[in-house]
Enzyme design. Structure first.
Site, PDB file in Angstrom:
ATOM      1  CG  ASP A  12      -1.771  -1.238   1.337  1.00 43.85           C
ATOM      2  OD1 ASP A  12      -2.297  -1.685   0.307  1.00 43.85           O
ATOM      3  OD2 ASP A  12      -1.879  -1.776   2.449  1.00 43.85           O
ATOM      4  CE  LYS A  15       3.643  -2.469  -4.409  1.00 46.53           C
ATOM      5  NZ  LYS A  15       2.985  -2.190  -3.126  1.00 46.53           N
ATOM      6  N   GLY A  39      -4.075  -5.050  -4.306  1.00 46.11           N
ATOM      7  CA  GLY A  39      -4.779  -3.941  -4.945  1.00 46.11           C
ATOM      8  C   GLY A  39      -3.882  -2.749  -5.187  1.00 46.11           C
ATOM      9  CG  HIS A  40      -2.151  -2.030  -8.470  1.00 45.91           C
ATOM     10  ND1 HIS A  40      -1.880  -3.377  -8.296  1.00 45.91           N
ATOM     11  CD2 HIS A  40      -2.501  -1.904  -9.770  1.00 45.91           C
ATOM     12  CE1 HIS A  40      -2.041  -4.013  -9.434  1.00 45.91           C
ATOM     13  NE2 HIS A  40      -2.417  -3.147 -10.351  1.00 45.91           N
ATOM     14  CD  GLN A 235       1.204  -9.082  -2.137  1.00 43.77           C
ATOM     15  OE1 GLN A 235       2.119  -9.651  -2.707  1.00 43.77           O
ATOM     16  NE2 GLN A 235      -0.048  -9.246  -2.513  1.00 43.77           N
TER      17      GLN A 235
END
Length: 451
Positions: A12, A15, A39-40, A235
């Protein structure tokens, strides 16, 4: 050349914003590990794209590859691709034939194992997303996994399922004492015929759309042709299965070494490029595990954590869970820089810290009368560490768009001092500073593709 983007903390870190920005200079963007638990969020021109599997570079029109180090839920993959197409994009996403497939029974087992750990009150539940990531990597290591290539061959797929599914059914019934057939959705996850029909059809779509590749060969040819390749880790360093705070980790290697293993492009090629660590200007974490600088003490600390959480949108992209909040932890960054060999860092969410009444940075730990400047190897020792803080000057809120346009010197002086203090402590230059969520709200000091 190659550029590897690595999360330096607990995930988080933002990135996706840097992959999106520098992905415009890349010809290929490769996810080298993880699955749809990563998730991004990419923001472009005010439009927000939430992705959990498709590589971030897809928004920029680059070729995106899920490498052999990934575990792939085809349903998630197709849903994200279809959603992007509905929004007017045309993502070109390829999947390594050696990548492993997340099967429905993996998701069931993921949930059962977390429930059992919680019921035993052992305090060792990981806080997974329940998406079957760990069980899929377990099957990969146990040599009973289903790979993307198997979906392309119905006979091979059936052989794999007839071997694996009875084992999984026995695990649920004989070890966990549960009735597989008690619920229709659970029963379907252990039905060989139903699984074969569903995943053979998935294989047909993958083949029809030309989505599968021999990842190593494909990337080698692109590199030999002079193409720029960006590797995207999911991650962060401290949930790396080898280098993180085990067992509160993911099941793969987000650190830079995973880029070579998870893509099949040689370590001398990957290592000859740039490695940029992405740093959040404070700490956040979803899930269990130590967080020495966590703001969870008195009412004032909890209120400060709430303020940062709301300003920073600190809620899981995949789960929506509120993230735990803490001050920046330099021992964690030293460990991350050493493990991945950072050539530069990008520091995000600097705007979120603007306007605070106080600002602290953890410069080391005290443990049993000893001062440490890096993270201990065991989680038990890490959670007993007391942070040693240095208090820095705060800065006032600023216009993110104006600062991004004007450049680094337009940042408040105290913000620049904060960044320079961080860079000196880990002996790594700052390449970029995130001052807002949009791609354009980034102050770029160095473009790694131009180094």
């Amino acid at each position: 050349m190659t550029l590897t983007i690595v999360g330096s903390q607990l995930g988080d870190e933002g990135k996706g914003a840097l992959v999106d920005r520098w992905g415009g200079d890349a010809d290929v963007v490769v996810r080298y590990q993880g699955g749809d638990n990563a998730g991004h969020t990419v923001v472009e021109g005010g439009a927000e794209y939430k992705l959990s599997l498709v590589p971030s570079g897809a928004v920029r029109g680059t070729v995106g590859i899920l490498g052999n180090g990934c575990v792939v839920n085809p349903k998630t993959l197709f849903t994200e691709i279809d959603d992007l197409r509905e929004r007017g994009l045309d993502p070109d996403v390829r999947v390594a034939r050696r990548a492993h497939v997340i099967m429905p029974y993996h998701r069931v087992l993921d949930g059962i194992e977390e429930e059992v750990k919680a019921d035993e009150d052992a305090g060792d539940e990981v806080g997974t997303t329940g998406r079957g990531i760990g069980p899929t990597y377990e099957d990969k290591a146990g040599r009973r996994g289903v790979r993307i290539a198997d979906l392309l061959d119905p006979d091979a797929l059936r052989d794999k399922l007839e071997y694996a599914v009875p084992q999984k059914r026995a695990l649920v019934e004989d070890v966990y004492g549960l009735d597989v057939d008690a619920a229709d959705d659970r029963a379907a996850a252990f039905d060989v015929d139903a699984l074969h029909e569903e995943f053979a059809a998935i294989g047909e779509r993958l083949a029809d759309e030309g989505m599968t590749v021999n990842c190593s060969d494909y990337l080698h040819r692109r590199h030999e042709a002079g193409d720029e390749i960006l590797f995207e880790g999911a991650q962060g360093t401290h949930i790396d299965v080898d280098h993180g705070n085990y067992p509160f980790v993911t099941s793969s290697n987000p650190t830079a070494g995973g880029a070579a293993v998870g893509s099949g492009l040689g370590v001398t090629t990957v290592g000859d490029g740039e490695v940029v660590g992405i740093v959040k200007a404070y700490l956040s974490r979803v899930g269990e595990g130590p967080l020495p600088t966590e703001l969870d003490g008195d009412a004032d600390e909890e209120a400060l954590a709430d303020e940062i959480r709301e300003k920073g949108g600190e809620f899981g992209t995949v789960t929506g869970r509120p993230r735990r909040i803490g001050w920046l932890d330099l021992p964690m960054l030293r460990h991350a820089a050493r493990v991945s060999g950072f050539t530069g860092v990008a520091v995000n969410h600097v705007d979120v810290l603007a306007g605070l009444d106080e600002l602290k940075v953890c410069t080391g730990y005290e443990l049993e009368g000893e001062e440490l400047d890096t993270v201990p190897t065991t989680t038990d020792r890490w959670e007993r560490c007391e942070p040693i803080y240095e208090t820095l000057d705060t800065w006032e809120p600023f216009d993110s768009a104006a600062v991004a346009e004007a450049g680094y010197d337009a940042l408040p002086e105290a913000a620049r001092e904060y960044l320079e203090f961080l860079a000196a402590e880990i002996d790594t230059p700052v390449y970029a500073v995130g001052v807002g969520p949009d791609r354009e709200e980034t102050v770029e000091l160095t473009n790694p593709f131009e180094e």
